[in-house]
Design an enzyme around this catalytic site. Structure first.
Site, PDB file in Angstrom:
ATOM      1  N   GLU A  40       0.835  -1.037  -0.017  1.00  0.00           N
ATOM      2  CA  GLU A  40       0.087   0.049  -0.069  1.00  0.00           C
ATOM      3  C   GLU A  40       0.917   1.087   0.052  1.00  0.00           C
ATOM      4  O   GLU A  40       0.620   2.260  -0.779  1.00  0.00           O
ATOM      5  CB  GLU A  40      -0.923   0.094   1.305  1.00  0.00           C
ATOM      6  CG  GLU A  40      -2.237  -1.027   1.012  1.00  0.00           C
ATOM      7  CD  GLU A  40      -3.073  -0.627   0.043  1.00  0.00           C
ATOM      8  OE1 GLU A  40      -2.962   0.337  -0.465  1.00  0.00           O
ATOM      9  OE2 GLU A  40      -3.872  -1.606  -0.465  1.00  0.00           O
ATOM     10  N   LEU A  83      12.043   4.139  -6.950  1.00  0.00           N
ATOM     11  CA  LEU A  83      10.754   4.301  -6.516  1.00  0.00           C
ATOM     12  C   LEU A  83      10.206   5.579  -6.354  1.00  0.00           C
ATOM     13  O   LEU A  83       8.945   5.940  -6.410  1.00  0.00           O
ATOM     14  CB  LEU A  83      10.183   3.323  -5.468  1.00  0.00           C
ATOM     15  CG  LEU A  83       8.910   2.564  -5.507  1.00  0.00           C
ATOM     16  CD1 LEU A  83       8.411   2.230  -6.562  1.00  0.00           C
ATOM     17  CD2 LEU A  83       9.109   1.524  -4.353  1.00  0.00           C
ATOM     18  N   GLY A  84      10.986   6.302  -5.758  1.00  0.00           N
ATOM     19  CA  GLY A  84      10.689   7.900  -5.640  1.00  0.00           C
ATOM     20  C   GLY A  84      10.074   8.165  -4.261  1.00  0.00           C
ATOM     21  O   GLY A  84       9.815   6.928  -3.627  1.00  0.00           O
ATOM     22  N   TYR A  85       9.841   9.612  -3.929  1.00  0.00           N
ATOM     23  CA  TYR A  85       9.256   9.586  -2.860  1.00  0.00           C
ATOM     24  C   TYR A  85       9.726   8.830  -1.668  1.00  0.00           C
ATOM     25  O   TYR A  85       8.961   8.204  -0.881  1.00  0.00           O
ATOM     26  CB  TYR A  85       7.734   9.563  -2.932  1.00  0.00           C
ATOM     27  CG  TYR A  85       7.016  10.154  -4.060  1.00  0.00           C
ATOM     28  CD1 TYR A  85       6.592  11.512  -3.917  1.00  0.00           C
ATOM     29  CD2 TYR A  85       6.692   9.771  -5.051  1.00  0.00           C
ATOM     30  CE1 TYR A  85       6.245  12.204  -4.798  1.00  0.00           C
ATOM     31  CE2 TYR A  85       6.359  10.218  -6.337  1.00  0.00           C
ATOM     32  CZ  TYR A  85       5.768  11.678  -6.185  1.00  0.00           C
ATOM     33  OH  TYR A  85       5.441  12.351  -7.050  1.00  0.00           O
ATOM     34  N   TYR A 123      -6.287   6.653   4.233  1.00  0.00           N
ATOM     35  CA  TYR A 123      -6.426   5.646   3.027  1.00  0.00           C
ATOM     36  C   TYR A 123      -5.809   4.342   3.665  1.00  0.00           C
ATOM     37  O   TYR A 123      -6.137   3.381   3.631  1.00  0.00           O
ATOM     38  CB  TYR A 123      -5.754   6.226   1.870  1.00  0.00           C
ATOM     39  CG  TYR A 123      -5.585   5.126   0.949  1.00  0.00           C
ATOM     40  CD1 TYR A 123      -6.787   4.565   0.237  1.00  0.00           C
ATOM     41  CD2 TYR A 123      -4.539   4.403   0.854  1.00  0.00           C
ATOM     42  CE1 TYR A 123      -6.358   3.495  -0.533  1.00  0.00           C
ATOM     43  CE2 TYR A 123      -4.271   3.129  -0.084  1.00  0.00           C
ATOM     44  CZ  TYR A 123      -5.279   2.883  -0.527  1.00  0.00           C
ATOM     45  OH  TYR A 123      -5.034   1.726  -1.368  1.00  0.00           O
ATOM     46  N   ASP A 141      -9.277   6.292  -2.425  1.00  0.00           N
ATOM     47  CA  ASP A 141      -8.086   6.733  -3.271  1.00  0.00           C
ATOM     48  C   ASP A 141      -8.794   7.664  -4.516  1.00  0.00           C
ATOM     49  O   ASP A 141      -9.792   7.693  -4.647  1.00  0.00           O
ATOM     50  CB  ASP A 141      -7.078   5.738  -3.528  1.00  0.00           C
ATOM     51  CG  ASP A 141      -7.493   4.915  -4.471  1.00  0.00           C
ATOM     52  OD1 ASP A 141      -8.908   4.864  -4.965  1.00  0.00           O
ATOM     53  OD2 ASP A 141      -6.775   3.928  -4.992  1.00  0.00           O
TER      54      ASP A 141
END
Ligand code: SF4
Length: 359
Positions: A40, A83-85, A123, A141
């Site tokens: 998730e 994957l970033g962030y 979420y 989402d």
């Protein structure tokens, strides 16, 4: 048909459709709450196809919550690199550490308890509570937002707080006591594969007869388009500093992005002002180095949130001894075949790839 039967029918159709048509994704073959949590978090802001290999690799490296909680941050960021962030990875690990410390390693089941963990918002709490633990908790989402705004012909754009609240309210009303995880996943799957943003495949939709936007003949007009975010252009000069074949990487103190990660030495500059002389001045001031045998690399571009970053890089041999202490707290020369195991941001990987130093 009364309202209650209508709701029952809608739920039943969705769950039945989901069980017959769902994509076979690795995180759907497990009830392990930890594995579902990892998936998730990875799926936030990242496409399913991109996530699959990262998810499998991550669980191989950190097969249990304890493995993740006790791993050095550097290893976690390296497994996340690309994957970033990266903040997501840091918060995921902090969450795992908290579960180990406060919950004896057992992920709590309740929405509010889940939300007390770092990085878990409404979420993710809804996803874990319903999918991993079978509690009738809703989730919303981007896909659910679109499906609901079409099903019920709700006005507003996806960033509008009013629409957001209304969709959450409806999700809360609809989530069933039985198989809430399948119901929530059915909504998301419908949005991802049938009720797509531009061209919804209404002819294949299991809940078409309940859909107000379809009845109106204009499903694409829901939800309304959000005002475009302002794009900010950033240029930077980047140094690929080598000693022999090895490449200099540094860690910045209190970076704006990518905390704890390695980076190529670089400095931001005014748009259009990227020059080798600017880079030389920066290297000398920040690290006590200069570059010899300099060659320019092709510019590379990368997007981070609303920033469009162009990297102008120069490669050369180091002259001088590294002097840390100002902007940088750590630095070292690494062989290029070790780079893929290091936590190195995607925009720097692109720069190295443009110079033929990373594949
Ligand atoms: Fe989406 Fe079309 Fe199904 Fe309505 S009928 S929910 S617009 S796919």
């Amino acid at each position: 048909m009364d309202f209650k039967s209508l709701q029952e029918n809608l739920r039943h159709r969705l769950v039945l459709w989901y069980r017959q048509h769902r994509r076979d994704l690795p995180w759907r073959n497990t009830r392990d709450p930890y594995a579902i949590w990892v998936s998730e978090v990875m799926l936030q802001q990242t496409q399913v196809a991109t996530v699959i290999p990262y998810y499998e690799n991550f669980l191989q490296k950190f097969p249990t919550l304890r493995h993740l909680a006790e791993a050095p941050e550097e290893q976690v960021l390296a497994a996340w690199a690309g994957l970033g962030y990266y903040r997501r990875a840091r918060l995921l690990q902090a969450g795992a550490q908290q579960v180990l410390k406060l919950w004896q390693g057992k992920i709590p089941e309740g929405r509010e308890q889940l939300k007390s963990l770092p990085g878990i918002g409404d979420y993710t709490a809804g996803a874990l509570a319903s999918i991993a633990f079978g509690h009738p908790e809703p989730l919303v989402d981007g896909n659910v937002m679109r499906v609901f705004s079409r099903l019920f012909a709700l006005r507003g754009h996806p960033k509008s707080p009013l629409l957001f609240q209304e969709v959450w309210r409806r999700a809360q009303n609809l989530v069933p006591d039985k198989s809430p995880g399948d119901f929530n996943q059915a909504l998301m799957e419908l949005g991802a594969t049938v009720c797509r943003p531009r061209v919804p495949a209404c002819e294949r939709c299991p809940v078409r007869e309940f859909c107000e936007a379809w009845r109106q003949g204009a499903p694409e007009s829901y939800p309304e388009a959000a005002p475009p975010p302002k794009q900010l252009r950033l240029d930077r000069v980047v140094a690929v500093v080598q000693r022999g074949e090895n490449i200099l990487l540094v860690k910045r103190k209190n970076p704006r992005w990518f905390q704890g990660m390695w980076e190529l030495p670089h400095s931001y500059c005014d748009p259009g002002a990227a020059e080798a002389s600017l880079l030389q001045g920066f290297l000398s001031e920040a690290l006590g180095l200069s570059l010899t045998a300099v060659r320019a690399l092709p510019p590379t571009r990368h997007g981070i949130t609303h920033h469009r970053i162009t990297s102008y890089a120069w490669q050369g041999q180091a002259r001088g001894k590294i002097r840390l202490g100002g902007a940088f707290e750590e630095g070292g020369f690494f062989p290029s075949d070790r780079l893929s195991n290091l936590a190195l941001a995607a925009f720097d990987r692109k720069v190295l790839a443009a110079g033929g130093l990373f594949s």
